[in-house]
Design a protein around this motif. Structure first.
Motif, PDB file in Angstrom:
ATOM      1  N   PRO A 177       0.825  -1.226   0.000  1.00 40.61           N
ATOM      2  CA  PRO A 177       0.000   0.000   0.000  1.00 40.61           C
ATOM      3  C   PRO A 177       0.854   1.269   0.000  1.00 40.61           C
ATOM      4  CG  PRO A 177      -0.725  -1.505   1.711  1.00 40.61           C
ATOM      5  CD  PRO A 177       0.520  -2.080   1.147  1.00 40.61           C
ATOM      6  N   GLU A 178       1.976   1.196   0.730  1.00 39.57           N
ATOM      7  CA  GLU A 178       2.841   2.376   0.774  1.00 39.57           C
ATOM      8  C   GLU A 178       3.424   2.661  -0.610  1.00 39.57           C
ATOM      9  OE1 GLU A 178       6.743   3.772   3.260  1.00 39.57           O
ATOM     10  OE2 GLU A 178       5.619   2.051   4.001  1.00 39.57           O
ATOM     11  N   LEU A 179       3.834   1.589  -1.287  1.00 39.39           N
ATOM     12  CA  LEU A 179       4.411   1.744  -2.618  1.00 39.39           C
ATOM     13  C   LEU A 179       3.395   2.366  -3.575  1.00 39.39           C
ATOM     14  CD1 LEU A 179       6.890   0.966  -4.442  1.00 39.39           C
ATOM     15  CD2 LEU A 179       5.631  -1.088  -5.014  1.00 39.39           C
ATOM     16  N   LEU A 180       2.153   1.898  -3.467  1.00 40.83           N
ATOM     17  CA  LEU A 180       1.150   2.341  -4.430  1.00 40.83           C
ATOM     18  C   LEU A 180       0.507   3.672  -4.049  1.00 40.83           C
ATOM     19  CD1 LEU A 180      -0.713  -0.983  -5.287  1.00 40.83           C
ATOM     20  CD2 LEU A 180       1.035   0.191  -6.606  1.00 40.83           C
ATOM     21  N   PHE A 181       0.375   3.933  -2.741  1.00 39.44           N
ATOM     22  CA  PHE A 181      -0.449   5.083  -2.352  1.00 39.44           C
ATOM     23  C   PHE A 181       0.302   6.163  -1.591  1.00 39.44           C
ATOM     24  CE2 PHE A 181      -3.503   1.500  -2.620  1.00 39.44           C
ATOM     25  CZ  PHE A 181      -4.131   1.942  -3.762  1.00 39.44           C
ATOM     26  N   SER A 182       1.603   5.994  -1.386  1.00 32.85           N
ATOM     27  CA  SER A 182       2.332   7.064  -0.724  1.00 32.85           C
ATOM     28  C   SER A 182       2.849   8.030  -1.785  1.00 32.85           C
ATOM     29  CB  SER A 182       3.507   6.484   0.069  1.00 32.85           C
ATOM     30  OG  SER A 182       4.537   7.428   0.133  1.00 32.85           O
ATOM     31  N   SER A 183       2.811   9.327  -1.457  1.00 33.51           N
ATOM     32  CA  SER A 183       3.270  10.262  -2.489  1.00 33.51           C
ATOM     33  C   SER A 183       4.654  10.835  -2.200  1.00 33.51           C
ATOM     34  CB  SER A 183       2.248  11.377  -2.705  1.00 33.51           C
ATOM     35  OG  SER A 183       1.465  11.568  -1.580  1.00 33.51           O
ATOM     36  N   SER A 184       5.389  10.246  -1.283  1.00 31.17           N
ATOM     37  CA  SER A 184       6.736  10.776  -1.074  1.00 31.17           C
ATOM     38  C   SER A 184       7.743   9.941  -1.858  1.00 31.17           C
ATOM     39  CB  SER A 184       7.078  10.786   0.421  1.00 31.17           C
ATOM     40  OG  SER A 184       7.395   9.508   0.858  1.00 31.17           O
ATOM     41  N   TRP A 185       8.361  10.585  -2.812  1.00 29.38           N
ATOM     42  CA  TRP A 185       9.329   9.914  -3.676  1.00 29.38           C
ATOM     43  C   TRP A 185      10.696  10.522  -3.404  1.00 29.38           C
ATOM     44  CZ3 TRP A 185       9.787   5.782  -6.755  1.00 29.38           C
ATOM     45  CH2 TRP A 185      10.843   5.760  -7.684  1.00 29.38           C
ATOM     46  N   HIS A 186      11.443   9.909  -2.486  1.00 28.38           N
ATOM     47  CA  HIS A 186      12.794  10.372  -2.191  1.00 28.38           C
ATOM     48  C   HIS A 186      13.723   9.170  -2.143  1.00 28.38           C
ATOM     49  CE1 HIS A 186      11.172  14.293  -1.282  1.00 28.38           C
ATOM     50  NE2 HIS A 186      10.307  13.738  -0.457  1.00 28.38           N
ATOM     51  N   PRO A 187      14.216   8.767  -3.299  1.00 31.29           N
ATOM     52  CA  PRO A 187      15.056   7.564  -3.350  1.00 31.29           C
ATOM     53  C   PRO A 187      16.250   7.638  -2.393  1.00 31.29           C
ATOM     54  CG  PRO A 187      14.537   8.328  -5.543  1.00 31.29           C
ATOM     55  CD  PRO A 187      14.024   9.356  -4.608  1.00 31.29           C
ATOM     56  N   MET A 188      16.795   8.851  -2.191  1.00 34.97           N
ATOM     57  CA  MET A 188      17.931   9.008  -1.285  1.00 34.97           C
ATOM     58  C   MET A 188      17.572   8.610   0.140  1.00 34.97           C
ATOM     59  SD  MET A 188      20.331   9.851  -3.144  1.00 34.97           S
ATOM     60  CE  MET A 188      21.269  10.993  -4.113  1.00 34.97           C
ATOM     61  N   GLY A 223       6.447  17.636 -18.716  1.00 32.74           N
ATOM     62  CA  GLY A 223       7.024  18.451 -17.651  1.00 32.74           C
ATOM     63  C   GLY A 223       7.833  17.702 -16.624  1.00 32.74           C
ATOM     64  N   ASN A 224       7.417  16.478 -16.284  1.00 36.08           N
ATOM     65  CA  ASN A 224       8.178  15.618 -15.384  1.00 36.08           C
ATOM     66  C   ASN A 224       8.493  16.235 -14.025  1.00 36.08           C
ATOM     67  OD1 ASN A 224       8.196  13.766 -17.461  1.00 36.08           O
ATOM     68  ND2 ASN A 224      10.121  14.525 -18.269  1.00 36.08           N
ATOM     69  N   VAL A 225       7.467  16.639 -13.305  1.00 38.61           N
ATOM     70  CA  VAL A 225       7.645  17.075 -11.925  1.00 38.61           C
ATOM     71  C   VAL A 225       6.870  16.104 -11.049  1.00 38.61           C
ATOM     72  CG1 VAL A 225       7.295  18.914 -10.261  1.00 38.61           C
ATOM     73  CG2 VAL A 225       7.813  19.463 -12.634  1.00 38.61           C
ATOM     74  N   ALA A 226       7.560  15.550 -10.041  1.00 42.40           N
ATOM     75  CA  ALA A 226       6.921  14.523  -9.222  1.00 42.40           C
ATOM     76  C   ALA A 226       5.909  15.149  -8.266  1.00 42.40           C
ATOM     77  CB  ALA A 226       7.972  13.734  -8.449  1.00 42.40           C
ATOM     78  N   GLN A 227       4.750  15.422  -8.769  1.00 43.95           N
ATOM     79  CA  GLN A 227       3.689  15.996  -7.941  1.00 43.95           C
ATOM     80  C   GLN A 227       2.357  15.435  -8.422  1.00 43.95           C
ATOM     81  OE1 GLN A 227       3.908  20.145  -8.895  1.00 43.95           O
ATOM     82  NE2 GLN A 227       2.874  19.886 -10.837  1.00 43.95           N
ATOM     83  N   ILE A 228       1.348  15.599  -7.575  1.00 45.73           N
ATOM     84  CA  ILE A 228       0.022  15.211  -8.017  1.00 45.73           C
ATOM     85  C   ILE A 228      -0.581  16.429  -8.711  1.00 45.73           C
ATOM     86  CG2 ILE A 228      -2.269  14.498  -7.291  1.00 45.73           C
ATOM     87  CD1 ILE A 228      -0.900  13.080  -4.949  1.00 45.73           C
ATOM     88  N   PRO A 229      -0.821  16.333 -10.031  1.00 47.28           N
ATOM     89  CA  PRO A 229      -1.293  17.521 -10.741  1.00 47.28           C
ATOM     90  C   PRO A 229      -2.696  17.920 -10.278  1.00 47.28           C
ATOM     91  CG  PRO A 229      -1.317  15.599 -12.170  1.00 47.28           C
ATOM     92  CD  PRO A 229      -0.649  15.183 -10.912  1.00 47.28           C
TER      93      PRO A 229
END
Lengths: 282, 323
Positions: free
Chosen positions: B75-86, B256-262
């Protein structure tokens, strides 16, 4: 009655508008690419590889991408053909149960719809596993994977159009299945098979996502299968992103070359289809 | 030394000596039978190979994607919106939403055009015109996606920027809307050519009976042809959706490629294929980054497979209802 006529006319008008819209989109794309591309296309662009300072707008051309694309496609088309033809012939109902053949068709349809980026990723995984880096060979293998489903499905369509009565006649003369396949079916389906190869070529040469990681990009023309290789779609993709106008101009030129290749290929496929069709018994 | 006599070839001798025509024919027949059986077996083999290859692609991607689940839950993978690979945070939600948004937008724009165009070409146009149009549509379908992307950058992006200015929205033009428009133009030829084929499958007598009852052409289409062809048209749409869903390059170039929910049409988005294409080259430095991108590829593949299956059964159904 008037109302019905009115409805008819309104919808007819809408249809014509949308059809014109589709044509306009095609014309627009060709126009934009032609105008932009022709103004930046010249001989040195085609025959020269990038020189020093190329990406700052200095000397050089996109010969590396043109030759690279041709290398990739020559390899991939040959390999895909070698794999596809037996598969397409094996899908005939004489060889296997209909259920197995239909199941394979479904699998091929799924592969056909699989996004090319997935092929690219899969190819990259395999290459990492084998310890290879981005190379001509990797690009060829991935493009082959991408082209096989397209080719097989198109060939299969052509082979299925061969009337069964014709095969029955051959069988009645005492031929075996293989003999019929090669003497009757292959001859009858030849135009369709050629068209299938050409169409798969057209799809393959324009695909950028699958070779993004697997073929790499280089300024040189590759000398071995393990060298990285440049390609036209990636030349468009990388060069449009730079801020230097001279480099962007090369992207337009590459796009124009790509577009011309694809359109010519479509026309050849169409003409071959017509020409061969005359020699076929229907 | 005596020169060696040239002997006739052994084959010829045995044939001559065997003399028995009957057994010779039998032998040849046997040979043909063996060849036939070999071909039959290899046909089975090569089809099994193809199916195996498909399975290999599927399993390979699944296997490489699996390790990500040891780090984040599904669920976290699919529904979390924080993308910080670092920071080891892999939430694909913005990308999934980005893909869905851009695909849906493309379908909304293209579907009416597709349906109207294919109805016109199938029901109204003369044969010759239909052939010529089909050729034009084939060419449109064959145009490489980078060329679509290029035209998008040159034409659509400035257009969208201009539209944004008109209605007073701050935008660079690289936006959801631009992606949707480019994608719509890309799937139109695809959907039109399938729909046209489906519509042509409806037998002529149905149309003739409707027309004979005094229906106008449009009424014939509305009440007879579309009803008969409905599941086929749904299949065409679904296939178009699947195609749009996985399209990478053209969308990547304009969206545009910005990691946000448009939140609006003029916002930049970041679809899944673009995420993979932009980052997959340099994943090796961060552990499990590649597994996260693999899971994105797996989602793409799974969705497209489901759609292909749906379309397949819808097309089977149309074959049954019409025949």
């Amino acid at each position: 009655m008037k109302k019905r006529k009115l409805e008819e006319n309104i919808f007819k008008a809408l249809m014509i508008i949308s059809l014109l819209g589709v044509f306009a989109a095609l014309a627009g794309i060709i126009m934009v690419v032609a105008v932009k591309g022709l103004s930046s296309l010249n001989l040195s662009m085609i025959i020269e590889t990038p020189k020093g300072g190329y990406y700052l707008g200095k000397e050089g051309g996109i010969a590396n991408a043109i030759v690279g694309s041709l290398y990739l496609m020559a390899g991939a088309t040959t390999l895909a053909f070698i794999i596809s033809l037996p598969v397409a012939l094996a899908l005939q109902k004489e060889y296997l149960s209909k259920r197995f053949a239909d199941f394979t068709r479904l699998v091929l349809d799924i592969l056909w719809g699989t996004p090319s980026i997935v092929y690219g990723v899969f190819g990259f995984v395999i290459m990492v596993y084998l310890g290879m880096r981005a190379s001509l060979l990797g690009g060829i293998v991935v493009l082959t994977l991408l082209m096989v489903p397209i080719m097989v499905r198109a060939m299969d369509e052509a082979i299925r159009l061969v009337p069964f009565e014709m095969k029955e006649m051959a069988y009645a003369l005492g031929t075996t299945r293989v003999e019929t396949t090669f003497a009757v079916v292959l001859k009858q389906a030849m135009p369709g098979i050629v068209t299938a190869v050409i169409l798969a070529f057209g799809r393959g040469i324009g695909d950028a996502a699958s070779i993004l990681f697997t073929a790499g990009y280089t300024d040189d023309i590759p000398t071995s299968l393990l060298d990285p290789v440049a390609s036209l779609p990636l030349a468009v993709f990388f060069q449009i992103g730079t801020p230097v106008p001279e480099v962007q101009a090369r992207a337009y030129a590459a796009a124009l070359i790509l577009l011309v290749i694809v359109i010519v290929i479509n026309i050849i496929a169409r003409i071959l289809g017509w020409r061969f069709a005359r020699h076929i018994v229907r | 030394m005596r020169p060696k006599l040239k002997m006739p070839s052994k084959k010829w001798v045995t044939r001559k000596e065997s003399g028995n025509n009957h057994s010779e024919m039998n032998q040849r027949l046997n040979k043909r039978k063996v060849k036939d059986n070999v071909a039959s077996v290899s046909a089975r083999g090569i089809l099994i190979f193809v199916n195996f290859l498909a399975l290999l692609i599927f399993c390979g991607i699944f296997w490489k994607a699996l390790p990500i689940l040891s780090l984040v839950s599904l669920p976290e993978l699919l529904f979390s919106s924080s993308w910080h690979p670092m920071k080891n945070e892999f939430g694909l939600f913005p990308f999934i939403i980005g893909t869905m948004a851009v695909t849906l937008l493309a379908m909304i724009i293209s579907l009416p055009v597709c349906m109207l165009t294919s109805i016109y070409l199938s029901e109204y146009a003369k044969r010759r015109f239909r052939e010529v149009s089909r050729f034009a549509i084939d060419i449109l379908a064959g145009i490489p996606s980078v060329v679509y992307g290029l035209c998008g950058v040159l034409v659509i992006v400035p257009l969208v920027e201009f539209m944004g200015e008109l209605i007073g929205v701050q935008t660079t033009g690289y936006s959801l809307l631009a992606g949707g428009i480019v994608l719509a133009v890309m799937v139109i030829p695809f959907i039109v050519s399938i729909s046209m084929e489906v519509l042509r499958m409806v037998p002529e007598p149905y149309r003739e009976s409707a027309l004979a009852l005094g229906a106008t052409r449009w009424e014939t289409v509305k009440y007879v042809v579309l009803k008969k062809a409905r599941s086929g048209l749904i299949a065409a749409t679904v296939l178009g959706f699947a195609r749009a869903f996985g399209e990478t390059m053209a969308v990547l170039m304009v969206v545009g490629n910005v990691a946000q929910i448009p939140t609006s049409l003029f916002d930049a988005a970041y679809p899944l294929p673009a995420l993979i294409a932009n980052n997959y080259g340099e994943v090796m430095s961060i552990p499990l980054y590649d597994a996260a991108l693999m899971s994105a590829a797996f989602i793409l593949m799974l969705v497209v497979t489901l759609f292909s299956l749906t379309a397949h059964y819808a097309l089977l159904k149309v074959g049954k209802t019409i025949a």
